[in-house]
Design a protein around this motif. Structure first.
Motif, PDB file in Angstrom:
ATOM      1  N   ILE A  20      33.246   7.370  -4.265  1.00  0.00           N
ATOM      2  CA  ILE A  20      34.495   8.469  -3.712  1.00  0.00           C
ATOM      3  C   ILE A  20      34.441   7.672  -2.508  1.00  0.00           C
ATOM      4  O   ILE A  20      36.248   7.261  -2.519  1.00  0.00           O
ATOM      5  N   GLU A  21      33.982   6.942  -2.034  1.00  0.00           N
ATOM      6  CA  GLU A  21      34.423   6.473  -0.377  1.00  0.00           C
ATOM      7  C   GLU A  21      35.044   5.064  -0.414  1.00  0.00           C
ATOM      8  O   GLU A  21      36.152   4.865   0.520  1.00  0.00           O
ATOM      9  N   HIS A  22      35.060   4.415  -1.683  1.00  0.00           N
ATOM     10  CA  HIS A  22      35.476   3.682  -2.248  1.00  0.00           C
ATOM     11  C   HIS A  22      36.904   3.714  -2.294  1.00  0.00           C
ATOM     12  O   HIS A  22      37.698   2.620  -2.494  1.00  0.00           O
ATOM     13  N   LEU A  23      37.315   4.775  -3.392  1.00  0.00           N
ATOM     14  CA  LEU A  23      38.377   4.864  -3.540  1.00  0.00           C
ATOM     15  C   LEU A  23      39.534   5.285  -2.243  1.00  0.00           C
ATOM     16  O   LEU A  23      40.836   4.870  -2.271  1.00  0.00           O
ATOM     17  N   GLY A  24      38.421   5.484  -0.929  1.00  0.00           N
ATOM     18  CA  GLY A  24      39.319   5.336   0.051  1.00  0.00           C
ATOM     19  C   GLY A  24      39.829   7.160   0.972  1.00  0.00           C
ATOM     20  O   GLY A  24      40.154   7.283   1.970  1.00  0.00           O
ATOM     21  N   ALA A  25      39.208   8.019  -0.129  1.00  0.00           N
ATOM     22  CA  ALA A  25      38.744   9.338   0.337  1.00  0.00           C
ATOM     23  C   ALA A  25      38.352   9.187   1.721  1.00  0.00           C
ATOM     24  O   ALA A  25      37.640   8.595   1.816  1.00  0.00           O
ATOM     25  N   ARG A  26      38.052  10.643   2.502  1.00  0.00           N
ATOM     26  CA  ARG A  26      37.796  10.837   4.674  1.00  0.00           C
ATOM     27  C   ARG A  26      37.236  12.008   3.702  1.00  0.00           C
ATOM     28  O   ARG A  26      37.121  12.661   3.170  1.00  0.00           O
ATOM     29  N   LEU A  27      35.882  11.940   4.237  1.00  0.00           N
ATOM     30  CA  LEU A  27      35.242  13.331   4.288  1.00  0.00           C
ATOM     31  C   LEU A  27      35.251  14.060   5.236  1.00  0.00           C
ATOM     32  O   LEU A  27      35.612  14.000   6.041  1.00  0.00           O
ATOM     33  N   ASP A  28      35.014  15.365   4.237  1.00  0.00           N
ATOM     34  CA  ASP A  28      35.541  16.485   5.245  1.00  0.00           C
ATOM     35  C   ASP A  28      34.324  17.553   5.584  1.00  0.00           C
ATOM     36  O   ASP A  28      34.352  18.025   6.760  1.00  0.00           O
ATOM     37  N   GLY A  29      33.477  17.150   4.734  1.00  0.00           N
ATOM     38  CA  GLY A  29      32.113  17.805   4.912  1.00  0.00           C
ATOM     39  C   GLY A  29      31.534  18.122   3.837  1.00  0.00           C
ATOM     40  O   GLY A  29      31.363  17.861   2.804  1.00  0.00           O
ATOM     41  N   VAL A  30      30.020  18.758   4.471  1.00  0.00           N
ATOM     42  CA  VAL A  30      28.750  18.876   3.489  1.00  0.00           C
ATOM     43  C   VAL A  30      28.149  20.914   3.609  1.00  0.00           C
ATOM     44  O   VAL A  30      28.170  21.284   3.985  1.00  0.00           O
ATOM     45  N   LEU A  31      28.662  21.635   1.990  1.00  0.00           N
ATOM     46  CA  LEU A  31      28.243  22.580   1.894  1.00  0.00           C
ATOM     47  C   LEU A  31      26.632  22.480   1.764  1.00  0.00           C
ATOM     48  O   LEU A  31      26.334  22.240   0.522  1.00  0.00           O
ATOM     49  N   ARG A  32      26.227  22.728   2.670  1.00  0.00           N
ATOM     50  CA  ARG A  32      25.007  23.496   2.442  1.00  0.00           C
ATOM     51  C   ARG A  32      24.862  24.095   1.215  1.00  0.00           C
ATOM     52  O   ARG A  32      24.873  25.009   1.423  1.00  0.00           O
ATOM     53  N   GLY A  33      23.104  24.131   0.925  1.00  0.00           N
ATOM     54  CA  GLY A  33      23.065  25.188  -0.644  1.00  0.00           C
ATOM     55  C   GLY A  33      24.184  25.216  -1.610  1.00  0.00           C
ATOM     56  O   GLY A  33      24.081  26.744  -1.739  1.00  0.00           O
TER      57      GLY A  33
END
Length: 195
Positions: free
Chosen positions: A146-159
């Motif tokens: 996904i990162e190689h696609l060029g998408a940017r990290l929005d965050g992590v939904l824990r649990g």
């Protein structure tokens, strides 16, 4: 706005609207690498493939999902599945996911072209402002892709939910926004052109 099944065709792959006739090819694809044994994925087993197809077709009728079968153009081999899902037409935004590809096709450019076709359709035909991707924190291969696609990290939904083995899952959320699409598209086109 609602989903309209459509065939998306590139140089390496063709994304066909999922149908029951794809069953045999999808079973063969999942057996390539025994994809369903990866605990951090939700890839159907050969015995569960027919039910998975029916579930996706039901979700399509409900307006939640537009599922595709990924077919390699060079030989017609079924490679796996991918989908648009969870549309929010007021934005508009769609998610891309429920994606898996037979193991022997990993690293061949087919996944990059599939995402190029899907995002081109989302941004340029559906007028989306955002395309979202989600994956398990434990699925490093998917996160890297996904990162190689060029998408940017929005965050992590824990649990956020349970994995297939019952383990509590942290969900990693990425996105591409409409103003980022031209540069993301150029990068994907360059990757596909090298194949």
């Amino acid at each position: 706005m609602t989903w309209t099944p459509v065939t998306l065709e590139g140089r390496l792959v063709r994304l066909e609207p999922l149908n029951r006739e794809h069953l045999r090819g999808l079973v063969e694809a999942t057996e390539d690498g025994r994809m369903w044994e990866r605990w951090y994925t939700s890839i159907p087993s050969p015995d569960g493939m027919a039910a998975a197809i029916e579930q996706r077709l039901t979700w399509q009728q409900d307006g939640f999902m537009l599922p595709f079968t990924t077919v390699r153009r060079s030989d017609g081999a079924v490679l796996g599945m991918t989908t648009f899902y969870d549309p929010h037409w007021a934005v508009p935004r769609v998610s891309v996911g429920h994606t898996w590809t037979r193991a022997s096709a990993h690293g061949t450019g087919t996944n990059a072209e599939s995402k190029l076709l899907l995002m081109t359709h989302a941004f340029e035909e559906l007028g989306c402002q955002c395309v979202r991707y989600e994956t398990s924190w434990a699925n490093q291969q998917s996160r890297t892709a996904i990162e190689h696609l060029g998408a940017r990290l929005d965050g992590v939904l824990r649990g956020d939910r349970r994995e297939s083995n019952g383990a509590l899952r942290d969900t990693v959320v990425y996105s591409v926004l409409a103003h980022e699409w031209p540069s993301v598209k150029a990068g994907l086109e360059a990757r596909v052109a090298r194949r």
